[in-house]
Design a protein around this motif. Structure first.
Motif, PDB file in Angstrom:
ATOM      1  N   TYR A 150      11.190  -4.366  -6.730  1.00  0.00           N
ATOM      2  CA  TYR A 150      12.630  -5.070  -6.728  1.00  0.00           C
ATOM      3  C   TYR A 150      12.518  -5.604  -5.014  1.00  0.00           C
ATOM      4  CZ  TYR A 150      17.398  -7.413  -6.373  1.00  0.00           C
ATOM      5  OH  TYR A 150      18.187  -7.688  -6.303  1.00  0.00           O
ATOM      6  N   ALA A 151      13.171  -6.995  -5.113  1.00  0.00           N
ATOM      7  CA  ALA A 151      13.129  -7.732  -3.464  1.00  0.00           C
ATOM      8  C   ALA A 151      14.350  -8.511  -3.455  1.00  0.00           C
ATOM      9  CB  ALA A 151      11.610  -8.136  -3.065  1.00  0.00           C
ATOM     10  N   GLU A 152      15.396  -8.636  -2.996  1.00  0.00           N
ATOM     11  CA  GLU A 152      16.120  -9.269  -2.577  1.00  0.00           C
ATOM     12  C   GLU A 152      16.201 -10.050  -1.387  1.00  0.00           C
ATOM     13  OE1 GLU A 152      19.806  -6.881  -3.881  1.00  0.00           O
ATOM     14  OE2 GLU A 152      20.254  -7.427  -1.774  1.00  0.00           O
ATOM     15  N   TRP A 153      16.960 -11.060  -1.199  1.00  0.00           N
ATOM     16  CA  TRP A 153      17.357 -12.046   0.276  1.00  0.00           C
ATOM     17  C   TRP A 153      18.530 -11.398   0.275  1.00  0.00           C
ATOM     18  CZ3 TRP A 153      14.689 -12.712   3.759  1.00  0.00           C
ATOM     19  CH2 TRP A 153      13.718 -13.309   4.350  1.00  0.00           C
ATOM     20  N   SER A 154      19.576 -10.364   1.071  1.00  0.00           N
ATOM     21  CA  SER A 154      20.455  -9.733   0.552  1.00  0.00           C
ATOM     22  C   SER A 154      21.902 -10.966   1.760  1.00  0.00           C
ATOM     23  CB  SER A 154      20.583  -8.703   1.010  1.00  0.00           C
ATOM     24  OG  SER A 154      19.475  -7.824   1.155  1.00  0.00           O
ATOM     25  N   THR A 155      22.601 -10.720   1.621  1.00  0.00           N
ATOM     26  CA  THR A 155      23.880 -11.645   1.817  1.00  0.00           C
ATOM     27  C   THR A 155      23.725 -11.116   3.439  1.00  0.00           C
ATOM     28  OG1 THR A 155      24.898 -11.454  -0.323  1.00  0.00           O
ATOM     29  CG2 THR A 155      26.353 -12.716   1.840  1.00  0.00           C
ATOM     30  N   ASN A 156      23.678 -10.083   3.965  1.00  0.00           N
ATOM     31  CA  ASN A 156      23.214 -10.581   5.360  1.00  0.00           C
ATOM     32  C   ASN A 156      22.960  -8.517   5.437  1.00  0.00           C
ATOM     33  OD1 ASN A 156      25.663  -8.107   5.132  1.00  0.00           O
ATOM     34  ND2 ASN A 156      27.725  -9.195   5.424  1.00  0.00           N
ATOM     35  N   GLU A 157      22.411  -8.492   6.910  1.00  0.00           N
ATOM     36  CA  GLU A 157      21.687  -6.847   7.162  1.00  0.00           C
ATOM     37  C   GLU A 157      22.440  -5.751   6.653  1.00  0.00           C
ATOM     38  OE1 GLU A 157      22.549 -10.049   9.124  1.00  0.00           O
ATOM     39  OE2 GLU A 157      20.690 -10.526   9.621  1.00  0.00           O
ATOM     40  N   VAL A 158      23.912  -5.692   6.687  1.00  0.00           N
ATOM     41  CA  VAL A 158      24.135  -4.545   6.731  1.00  0.00           C
ATOM     42  C   VAL A 158      24.195  -4.675   4.668  1.00  0.00           C
ATOM     43  CG1 VAL A 158      26.918  -2.962   6.614  1.00  0.00           C
ATOM     44  CG2 VAL A 158      25.960  -4.626   8.624  1.00  0.00           C
ATOM     45  N   CYS A 159      24.104  -5.152   3.794  1.00  0.00           N
ATOM     46  CA  CYS A 159      23.877  -5.747   2.376  1.00  0.00           C
ATOM     47  C   CYS A 159      22.897  -4.576   2.091  1.00  0.00           C
ATOM     48  CB  CYS A 159      24.442  -6.661   1.395  1.00  0.00           C
ATOM     49  SG  CYS A 159      25.741  -7.599   2.676  1.00  0.00           S
ATOM     50  N   ALA A 160      21.687  -5.622   3.512  1.00  0.00           N
ATOM     51  CA  ALA A 160      20.395  -4.767   2.869  1.00  0.00           C
ATOM     52  C   ALA A 160      20.399  -3.780   3.113  1.00  0.00           C
ATOM     53  CB  ALA A 160      19.435  -6.031   3.659  1.00  0.00           C
ATOM     54  N   LEU A 161      20.859  -3.559   4.630  1.00  0.00           N
ATOM     55  CA  LEU A 161      19.895  -1.860   4.549  1.00  0.00           C
ATOM     56  C   LEU A 161      20.796  -0.887   3.945  1.00  0.00           C
ATOM     57  CD1 LEU A 161      18.964   0.376   6.708  1.00  0.00           C
ATOM     58  CD2 LEU A 161      20.854   0.310   8.189  1.00  0.00           C
ATOM     59  N   GLN A 162      22.356  -0.641   3.531  1.00  0.00           N
ATOM     60  CA  GLN A 162      22.396  -0.177   2.538  1.00  0.00           C
ATOM     61  C   GLN A 162      22.120   0.041   1.007  1.00  0.00           C
ATOM     62  OE1 GLN A 162      26.770  -1.151   3.757  1.00  0.00           O
ATOM     63  NE2 GLN A 162      26.892  -0.156   5.094  1.00  0.00           N
ATOM     64  N   GLU A 203       1.279  -0.813   0.486  1.00  0.00           N
ATOM     65  CA  GLU A 203      -0.094  -0.428  -0.296  1.00  0.00           C
ATOM     66  C   GLU A 203       0.565   1.190  -0.257  1.00  0.00           C
ATOM     67  OE1 GLU A 203      -3.106  -0.005   2.803  1.00  0.00           O
ATOM     68  OE2 GLU A 203      -4.005  -2.241   2.221  1.00  0.00           O
ATOM     69  N   ALA A 204       1.789   1.501   0.064  1.00  0.00           N
ATOM     70  CA  ALA A 204       2.833   2.252   1.003  1.00  0.00           C
ATOM     71  C   ALA A 204       3.624   2.726  -0.658  1.00  0.00           C
ATOM     72  CB  ALA A 204       4.623   2.673   2.071  1.00  0.00           C
ATOM     73  N   GLY A 205       3.652   1.899  -1.701  1.00  0.00           N
ATOM     74  CA  GLY A 205       4.311   1.676  -2.968  1.00  0.00           C
ATOM     75  C   GLY A 205       5.256   1.724  -2.917  1.00  0.00           C
ATOM     76  N   ILE A 206       6.027   0.278  -2.092  1.00  0.00           N
ATOM     77  CA  ILE A 206       6.848   0.217  -2.408  1.00  0.00           C
ATOM     78  C   ILE A 206       7.969   0.210  -3.661  1.00  0.00           C
ATOM     79  CG2 ILE A 206       7.715  -0.470  -0.382  1.00  0.00           C
ATOM     80  CD1 ILE A 206       8.190  -3.428  -1.075  1.00  0.00           C
ATOM     81  N   HIS A 207       9.208   0.469  -3.382  1.00  0.00           N
ATOM     82  CA  HIS A 207      10.433   0.436  -4.514  1.00  0.00           C
ATOM     83  C   HIS A 207      10.950  -1.392  -4.477  1.00  0.00           C
ATOM     84  CE1 HIS A 207       9.198   4.993  -5.282  1.00  0.00           C
ATOM     85  NE2 HIS A 207       9.071   4.575  -6.519  1.00  0.00           N
ATOM     86  N   PHE A 208      11.519  -0.901  -3.256  1.00  0.00           N
ATOM     87  CA  PHE A 208      12.889  -1.795  -2.784  1.00  0.00           C
ATOM     88  C   PHE A 208      12.391  -2.394  -1.916  1.00  0.00           C
ATOM     89  CE2 PHE A 208      16.841  -2.631  -2.155  1.00  0.00           C
ATOM     90  CZ  PHE A 208      17.562  -2.245  -3.001  1.00  0.00           C
ATOM     91  N   ALA A 209      12.939  -4.236  -1.594  1.00  0.00           N
ATOM     92  CA  ALA A 209      13.104  -4.259  -0.095  1.00  0.00           C
ATOM     93  C   ALA A 209      13.652  -5.366  -0.589  1.00  0.00           C
ATOM     94  CB  ALA A 209      11.280  -5.114  -0.115  1.00  0.00           C
ATOM     95  N   ALA A 210      14.991  -5.222   0.956  1.00  0.00           N
ATOM     96  CA  ALA A 210      16.145  -6.165   0.710  1.00  0.00           C
ATOM     97  C   ALA A 210      15.940  -6.434   2.939  1.00  0.00           C
ATOM     98  CB  ALA A 210      17.046  -5.512   0.718  1.00  0.00           C
ATOM     99  N   SER A 211      16.473  -8.385   2.482  1.00  0.00           N
ATOM    100  CA  SER A 211      16.615  -8.611   4.311  1.00  0.00           C
ATOM    101  C   SER A 211      17.144  -9.580   4.089  1.00  0.00           C
ATOM    102  CB  SER A 211      14.588  -9.098   4.264  1.00  0.00           C
ATOM    103  OG  SER A 211      15.107  -9.889   5.260  1.00  0.00           O
ATOM    104  N   TYR A 212      17.997  -9.800   5.382  1.00  0.00           N
ATOM    105  CA  TYR A 212      18.653 -11.601   5.375  1.00  0.00           C
ATOM    106  C   TYR A 212      17.480 -11.877   6.310  1.00  0.00           C
ATOM    107  CZ  TYR A 212      21.504 -15.351   6.468  1.00  0.00           C
ATOM    108  OH  TYR A 212      21.948 -15.744   6.608  1.00  0.00           O
ATOM    109  N   PRO A 213      16.701 -13.363   6.329  1.00  0.00           N
ATOM    110  CA  PRO A 213      16.174 -13.868   7.268  1.00  0.00           C
ATOM    111  C   PRO A 213      16.544 -13.516   8.206  1.00  0.00           C
ATOM    112  CG  PRO A 213      17.809 -15.535   5.567  1.00  0.00           C
ATOM    113  CD  PRO A 213      17.566 -13.978   5.104  1.00  0.00           C
ATOM    114  N   GLY A 214      15.382 -14.232   9.438  1.00  0.00           N
ATOM    115  CA  GLY A 214      16.163 -13.681  10.705  1.00  0.00           C
ATOM    116  C   GLY A 214      14.372 -14.181  11.121  1.00  0.00           C
ATOM    117  N   SER A 215      14.252 -14.740  12.503  1.00  0.00           N
ATOM    118  CA  SER A 215      12.243 -15.305  12.708  1.00  0.00           C
ATOM    119  C   SER A 215      12.774 -13.758  13.785  1.00  0.00           C
ATOM    120  CB  SER A 215      12.879 -16.725  13.597  1.00  0.00           C
ATOM    121  OG  SER A 215      12.596 -17.950  12.988  1.00  0.00           O
TER     122      SER A 215
END
Lengths: 357, 628
Positions: free
Chosen positions: B59-71, B28-40
């Motif tokens: 665009y959505a990606e499972w980043s290699t780690n959370e730093v990659c995701a945030l940056q 609903e926010a109309g995101i352009h980009f999502a990134a994450s590293y899995p974690g419960s």
């Protein structure tokens, strides 16, 4: 107490383990690495063969001895005794690879050929380093095991596996005093629910033993003195030489001062009180006489302890497998004195260790 | 469920899980980009976003780690994109440097970080409170309670982020992520709005002089929060006893106040905007309060802030902290401990229990590896190999399924474990000391996903400095712990694209490690390899490669039947003592109490056959299973 913990706390940690292998080859819990007895995982049984067979767990030695040997034959210094002999293998081929006179190799081979035993649990010395237990069923395999090692491999693990397999019904065992004691503890069938096929143990051949050496310690010592040459034989001449002799494949003999060797004596051997392998049908060691080491090192002395042992020795005489010489005068007394010496020292050290614990 | 994520039916009421509500909010926010590293407990969020990214044109990606995701999200924001970063509590701490720098340079397109905390560590190794990061970095913090709020807060957080030019932290907890509730859908934008080209003189640079503007943004957020609709008050106007609650604690408090019948005299202030604290709005309630109970998970975050506020304004208030209210200092709130706390606040008697306590005699079970898990074999062999060493070895653990190796499942396999990716570094330290008198073998382990996540820099460090150690890479070709998300070794992306997988042996080789590969199911050979590698000096790597049991079970062409020949089984007799069920410990190896013999549960067994190789009496038989 749980089996694995019992052995760990009463034998291994106090430094009493001989590395004989009596606790091994029975289950997935015990093994060995470079002569050290290793517990991989804990067993939670209250009792088991490992505890019952271990020669360093509490044993009523007198009761065990009188169960298998007539009381009147038992001498306090050297155990059951029917006679002392000076022998060597008649065949020079056997003597060449032997530690001394090759009597053991010749007798085991004969026992196998004549059906006294149908397989033999032996130790292949591999020149003296990294020895291993083997199950031999042919003369060739028996001869490959000539010669001694001062590292102690867990040979009885091989016996345990062979008994478990139940393929041979008269298995002969050659071993040092700790090992033959363990074999007689097996023969006593201590666990009512598990006889371990102990009736399949045929004859027991004991080796005279002063002590074994720490596995790594001996490896490092030989590396230090041999400069890369490979070891084919090692021996300890009579005490006046005060040396360990290392023989290389190039025919050279390196003499190492015994002072360098004695600190490497395996902890468990310091508490041993049996020099002549008192639990056996026959016990065999290096000969000692007035003619001196150069002659004696080609001969053995044999203590016959049982009727079956006597039968085999006499057959060897009859068939000319062994050569006999008269036992030198006083040899028995000397043997008794040496054996008694080990009993005193081992007993005293054991008392001291018990007080420390 | 997926249609509720993308249905353009405003006003429709849908039952949604908290994680789904986060996804819906992002759409609903109309995101352009999502990134994450899995974690419960928020692992599902990016999985779902990846599936609908194509349809919704982001665009959505499972980043290699959370730093990659945030940056990566910071990059997207710089182009005016709305970027959503989803991490768990530990992942947020991983990003700390990036987060603090971002807080100083600010954002252009909205940047929202969702952090999921796991109080009581239901599916984590530890329990942390993410909220302190908002204070430390100086960024606004929101925390939803209901599924509706969870959904609504995401578009709101993007709007706030863009108004302030600052990233916004949204904190959720396990009960919010995994709870379900009704959500009224909002409208979906037709397309994400157009990106803004980065101009020559645009700047997002973290430098010291940006600190003051960042503080001004925080003050603007506080002013906005004073009147925020996400903060509610219910109860008497002049409540002397006040409950301040956030997150799951809010619903428990509502329930407790009703159960104890103290609604008339107890005020309940629910906060959804936690940082900066809306001081004026809160002070209004504190001024008439004599006793205050703060219900929050887990640390006394609000409590300390309210105490400071009361102190600053010289208010005489007794605060009931967790221990004063009878709530354990750690772990989740629940309806019972909250009711007891409200009783402690109000003096209302606890309702008598009408239902007698159920006395269920359930066996206590430890967490364990799945049936057929290759890690079980690896740690079994490692224990055997290390027991053969003259001196006991040191095993350094790491984070992944194999964390369970610290328990019976892995023969109590490691002695030390820090955070994800730490194993190689802790081992490097120990390995260096082997040159300074530490006469022990040093071993560490990591999974293939962790390898890419944070092992790589440590690997370079350890190899470069030639530490004496052995790294065992537990390569099961999966991020199994969190649900098989793709990682760089798998050749798949979150959006379902096939790409060239990263080759771990090649990477190790390039770094200069000595690498060998073994199969943990080949127990005899692998034990030998382990023994040999333990004798080697320098930086050695052993890849233990065997497919994750759950993946393997899916791929099995013909079923495998593993069964016990009970005539051969020694049971608890000397020579075995239940070796398969008691020591090896696979859930498939069970015990037939009637026959007093081993038994294999055909439902649990996946047919790996390792127990048959280990059975001391050869009683376990394996049939079938040969794949075409």
């Amino acid at each position: 107490m749980l089996s694995t913990i019992a052995l760990d706390t009463q034998v291994i940690r106090p430094g009493l383990c001989t590395g004989c292998g009596a606790c091994q080859g029975l289950c997935p819990y015990w093994g060995s690495a470079e002569g050290r007895t290793v517990c991989y995982f804990d067993c939670e049984r209250k009792d088991g063969r490992c505890q019952q067979f271990c020669p360093r767990m509490p044993t009523d030695l007198n009761a065990l001895q009188s169960r298998f040997f007539p009381t009147e034959t038992i001498l306090p210094e050297i155990g059951p005794f029917l006679g002392l002999y000076r022998t060597r293998a008649a065949e020079s081929g056997i003597r060449r690879g032997a530690q001394h006179g090759g009597t053991m190799t010749a007798l085991v081979e004969l026992a196998l050929q004549e059906g006294f035993i149908d397989a033999a649990v032996l130790t292949r010395s591999r020149g003296g380093l990294e020895p291993e237990g083997v199950l031999a069923t042919t003369s060739k395999e028996v001869r490959a095991c000539a010669g001694s090692s001062f590292q102690v491999p867990p040979t009885l693990a091989v016996l345990n596996r062979a008994l478990q397999e139940n393929r041979y019904q008269k298995i002969g065992v050659v071993g040092t005093p700790c090992k033959t004691l363990a074999v007689y503890k097996m023969k006593a069938k201590p666990l009512p629910e598990n006889d371990h096929h102990a009736d399949n143990i045929g004859m027991v051949f004991g080796l005279f033993c002063g002590w074994g050496l720490d596995w790594d310690g001996l490896k490092n010592l030989t590396e230090k003195h041999l400069n890369g040459a490979s070891l084919i034989h090692m021996d300890i001449p009579p005490s006046k030489y005060h040396a360990l002799e290392l023989q290389t494949n190039s025919g050279e003999t390196v003499s190492v001062n015994l002072d360098e060797v004695t600190p490497l004596v395996r902890s468990g051997c310091r508490y041993c009180t049996d020099m002549t392998a008192e639990f056996a049908d026959l016990s065999i060691g290096g000969a000692r006489s007035a003619s001196g080491w150069e002659t004696d090192k080609g001969w053995n002395q044999v203590i016959v302890r049982s009727e079956k042992g006597m039968e085999l020795l006499e057959l060897a005489r009859k068939k000319g497998v062994l050569e006999f010489e008269d036992t030198p005068e006083g040899a028995l007394d000397k043997l008794k004195a040496a054996s008694l010496g080990k009993k005193r020292t081992g007993g005293e050290l054991l008392r001291q260790r018990s007080e420390e614990l | 469920m997926e249609w509720t994520m993308t249905a353009n039916t405003p006003g429709q009421v849908c039952l949604m899980q908290g994680n789904e509500a986060l996804v819906r909010g992002a759409v609903e926010a109309g995101i352009h980009f999502a990134a994450s590293y899995p974690g419960s407990p928020s692992s599902q969020v990016l999985g779902m976003l990846g599936k609908i990214a194509g349809e919704r044109n982001f665009y959505a990606e499972w980043s290699t780690n959370e730093v990659c995701a945030l940056q990566a999200c910071i990059g997207a924001s710089f182009a005016g994109g709305r970027a959503l970063c989803i991490v768990k509590q530990n992942g947020l701490l991983c990003t700390a440097d990036a987060l603090h720098c971002a807080a100083q340079h600010g954002v252009k397109g909205g940047l929202v970080v969702v952090t999921s905390d796991d109080p009581s560590a239901h599916s984590s190794t530890n329990e942390f409170d993410s909220r302190w990061q908002a204070v430390s970095a100086g960024i606004p913090l929101l925390e939803p309670t209901t599924m509706q709020e969870t959904k609504d807060m995401i578009p709101y957080a993007f709007q706030l982020s863009e108004e302030l030019g600052q990233l916004v932290l949204v904190r959720v907890t396990t009960r919010v992520c995994h709870g379900r509730g009704n959500v009224v859908l909002g409208p979906l934008p037709e397309q994400p709005r157009p990106l803004q080209p980065v101009r020559e003189w645009d700047r997002m640079v973290c430098v010291c002089y940006m600190h003051a503007p960042a503080l001004e943004k925080l003050e603007a957020a506080r002013q906005e929060f004073e009147t925020s609709g996400y903060n509610h008050y219910s109860g008497p106007e002049q409540a002397k006893q006040l409950i301040v609650a956030s997150g799951a604690g809010r619903l428990y408090a509502q329930e407790a106040v009703r159960r104890l019948d103290v609604e008339e005299e107890t005020g309940l202030l629910s906060l959804g905007t936690l940082w900066p604290v809306p001081e004026t709005a809160v002070l209004e309630r504190l001024r008439c309060a004599e006793k205050v109970l703060v219900l929050e998970e887990v640390d006394p975050f609000l409590e300390q802030n309210l105490e400071a506020l009361a102190g600053k304004h010289q208010l005489s208030i007794t605060f009931l902290d967790r221990s004063g209210a009878g709530i354990p200092q750690t772990g989740e709130l629940d309806p019972d401990n909250v009711t007891a706390a409200v009783s402690a606040l109000t003096g209302a008697a606890l309702p008598e229990k009408t239902v007698p306590e159920m006395e269920l005699d359930l066996p206590e079970r430890e967490m364990t590896f799945c049936a057929g898990c290759p890690h079980r074999a690896t740690f079994f062999l490692l224990k055997k190999a290390l027991r053969q060493e003259k001196n006991p070895g040191i095993v350094v653990g790491d984070i992944g399924c194999y964390f369970m190796a610290g328990q019976a499942a892995g023969q109590y396999g490691f002695q030390v474990c820090n955070c994800m990716g730490s194993g190689i570094n802790v081992a490097e330290g120990l390995g260096q000391l082997t040159n300074y008198g530490l006469n022990q073998k040093v071993v560490t382990v990591c999974g293939d996903s962790t390898f890419f996540h944070t092992i790589l820099p440590g690997l370079v460090n350890a190899a470069y400095h030639q530490a004496n150690m052995l790294l065992i890479v537990l390569d099961n070709s999966a991020t199994a712990m969190t649900g098989f998300q793709p990682h760089p070794g798998t050749g798949l992306t979150a959006m379902g694209r096939s790409v060239k997988p990263m080759d771990i042996p090649k990477i190790l080789d390039a770094v200069g490690c000595s690498v060998e590969t073994a199969d943990p199911f080949d127990v005899v050979e692998s034990e030998k390899v382990l023994r040999r590698l333990l004798q080697k000096t320098g930086m050695n790597v052993l890849i233990m490669r065997q497919l994750c049991a759950t993946l393997k079970a899916k791929e099995q062409k013909r079923p495998v039947r593993v069964w016990v020949d009970q005539d051969k089984c020694l049971g608890d007799g000397c020579g075995c003592d239940k070796f398969c069920s008691r020591v090896w410990g696979c859930p498939g190896n069970t015990w037939d109490f009637k026959a007093n013999k081993a038994f294999i549960d055909p439902v649990t067994c996946v047919g790996c056959g390792v127990c048959a190789k280990l059975c001391p009496s050869g009683a376990i038989q394996v049939e079938g299973g040969a794949e075409k």
